[in-house]
Design a protein around this motif. Structure first.
Motif, PDB file in Angstrom:
ATOM      1  N   ARG A 270      -2.248  58.018  43.859  1.00  0.00           N
ATOM      2  CA  ARG A 270      -3.548  58.669  43.741  1.00  0.00           C
ATOM      3  C   ARG A 270      -3.759  59.248  42.351  1.00  0.00           C
ATOM      4  O   ARG A 270      -4.895  59.345  41.879  1.00  0.00           O
ATOM      5  CB  ARG A 270      -3.680  59.764  44.811  1.00  0.00           C
ATOM      6  CG  ARG A 270      -3.937  59.200  46.205  1.00  0.00           C
ATOM      7  CD  ARG A 270      -3.488  60.139  47.305  1.00  0.00           C
ATOM      8  NE  ARG A 270      -4.100  61.446  47.236  1.00  0.00           N
ATOM      9  CZ  ARG A 270      -5.280  61.769  47.782  1.00  0.00           C
ATOM     10  NH1 ARG A 270      -5.966  60.854  48.419  1.00  0.00           N
ATOM     11  NH2 ARG A 270      -5.752  62.990  47.703  1.00  0.00           N
ATOM     12  N   VAL A 271      -2.682  59.610  41.685  1.00  0.00           N
ATOM     13  CA  VAL A 271      -2.786  60.188  40.344  1.00  0.00           C
ATOM     14  C   VAL A 271      -2.809  59.115  39.266  1.00  0.00           C
ATOM     15  O   VAL A 271      -3.553  59.212  38.281  1.00  0.00           O
ATOM     16  CB  VAL A 271      -1.624  61.174  40.097  1.00  0.00           C
ATOM     17  CG1 VAL A 271      -1.586  61.610  38.637  1.00  0.00           C
ATOM     18  CG2 VAL A 271      -1.762  62.387  41.007  1.00  0.00           C
ATOM     19  N   THR A 272      -2.000  58.071  39.430  1.00  0.00           N
ATOM     20  CA  THR A 272      -1.794  57.111  38.354  1.00  0.00           C
ATOM     21  C   THR A 272      -2.770  55.939  38.377  1.00  0.00           C
ATOM     22  O   THR A 272      -2.919  55.234  37.382  1.00  0.00           O
ATOM     23  CB  THR A 272      -0.361  56.559  38.398  1.00  0.00           C
ATOM     24  OG1 THR A 272      -0.130  55.943  39.677  1.00  0.00           O
ATOM     25  CG2 THR A 272       0.646  57.679  38.195  1.00  0.00           C
ATOM     26  N   ARG A 273      -3.425  55.699  39.522  1.00  0.00           N
ATOM     27  CA  ARG A 273      -4.360  54.578  39.613  1.00  0.00           C
ATOM     28  C   ARG A 273      -5.753  55.070  39.947  1.00  0.00           C
ATOM     29  O   ARG A 273      -5.928  56.090  40.598  1.00  0.00           O
ATOM     30  CB  ARG A 273      -3.898  53.577  40.676  1.00  0.00           C
ATOM     31  CG  ARG A 273      -2.625  52.836  40.311  1.00  0.00           C
ATOM     32  CD  ARG A 273      -2.444  51.622  41.184  1.00  0.00           C
ATOM     33  NE  ARG A 273      -3.612  50.739  41.140  1.00  0.00           N
ATOM     34  CZ  ARG A 273      -3.682  49.570  41.782  1.00  0.00           C
ATOM     35  NH1 ARG A 273      -2.660  49.159  42.512  1.00  0.00           N
ATOM     36  NH2 ARG A 273      -4.760  48.827  41.709  1.00  0.00           N
ATOM     37  N   GLU A 274      -6.758  54.314  39.503  1.00  0.00           N
ATOM     38  CA  GLU A 274      -8.144  54.646  39.791  1.00  0.00           C
ATOM     39  C   GLU A 274      -8.669  53.728  40.884  1.00  0.00           C
ATOM     40  O   GLU A 274      -8.059  52.724  41.232  1.00  0.00           O
ATOM     41  CB  GLU A 274      -8.992  54.513  38.525  1.00  0.00           C
ATOM     42  CG  GLU A 274      -8.612  55.490  37.417  1.00  0.00           C
ATOM     43  CD  GLU A 274      -9.528  55.374  36.220  1.00  0.00           C
ATOM     44  OE1 GLU A 274     -10.367  54.449  36.196  1.00  0.00           O
ATOM     45  OE2 GLU A 274      -9.408  56.216  35.303  1.00  0.00           O
ATOM     46  N   GLY A 275      -9.821  54.099  41.426  1.00  0.00           N
ATOM     47  CA  GLY A 275     -10.448  53.261  42.435  1.00  0.00           C
ATOM     48  C   GLY A 275     -10.246  53.791  43.834  1.00  0.00           C
ATOM     49  O   GLY A 275     -10.037  54.982  44.057  1.00  0.00           O
TER      50      GLY A 275
END
Length: 208
Positions: free
Chosen positions: A121-126
């Motif tokens: 949830r922190v390192t990826r978007e979308g």
């Protein structure tokens, strides 16, 4: 990433075996296929849009195996918007027993799921989408990892089967984001969890 859940349920909260009579007979469930007679063009359009906006998918093992056996077995997934999304986006499975997934771009999450999802949830978007996967959804809610819940509530009482929410469990207040009803009466409701509910306080009895 935003983590969202999408679940078909009956008015009495059952989510088991929505698609076909033999989809999920665990516990002797005999009333499968209750959602398909209510699946109309508006529900299909809504779901197609949901799947197409996904950046990744997260499943419990049982739902993953149902999806892999149906959507994953399509000869030409590009001919269906849901199949195309599932085939082209990363898939994560929360399982301590699945060791050899055959569906392309599948990653098994077997250790410290809460930490792994927090990192995602922190390192990826979308948007990370969860479809079905009742046990997983309950765990995600209990661990406050869900950003939005969508329920497709079908106008039917099945009277048996696994329910989305247990008889006892953590309580959660919900903020209504969107609501609509399809021509066949499926109510589509999207909610945002906003912490614990507020409860009325009993007024003191003036006679005591």
């Amino acid at each position: 990433m935003r983590l969202t859940t999408t679940t078909w349920i009956t008015v009495d909260g059952v989510m088991q075996g929505l698609g076909a009579p033999d989809e999920d007979r665990r516990g002797g469930f005999e009333r499968g296929g209750w959602a398909m007679p209510l699946y109309d063009d508006e529900a299909a359009t809504f779901l197609n849009r949901v799947y197409q906006r996904a950046d990744a998918f997260l499943f419990g093992r049982h739902t993953y195996e149902i999806f892999a056996g149906y959507w994953g077995a399509m000869v030409d997934p590009n001919n269906h918007p849901i199949a195309a999304a599932l085939h082209t986006k990363p898939k994560y499975v929360a399982s301590t027993t699945l060791t050899d997934p055959t569906w392309v771009d599948t990653t098994v999450l077997s250790d410290d799921l809460a930490t792994t999802l927090a990192d995602l949830r922190v390192t990826r978007e979308g948007e990370l989408q969860v479809h079905g996967s009742g046990v997983l959804v309950r765990w995600l809610l209990a661990n406050q990892l869900v950003d939005e819940i969508t329920l497709l509530v079908c106008p039917v009482i099945v009277g048996q089967g696994r329910r989305l929410f247990p008889d006892t469990g953590p309580d959660t207040a919900l903020d209504l984001v969107e609501s609509r009803t399809t021509p066949k009466g499926v109510t589509i409701q999207s909610y945002r969890p906003i912490g614990r509910p507020q409860y009325a306080v009993a007024a003191p009895n003036p006679n005591t």
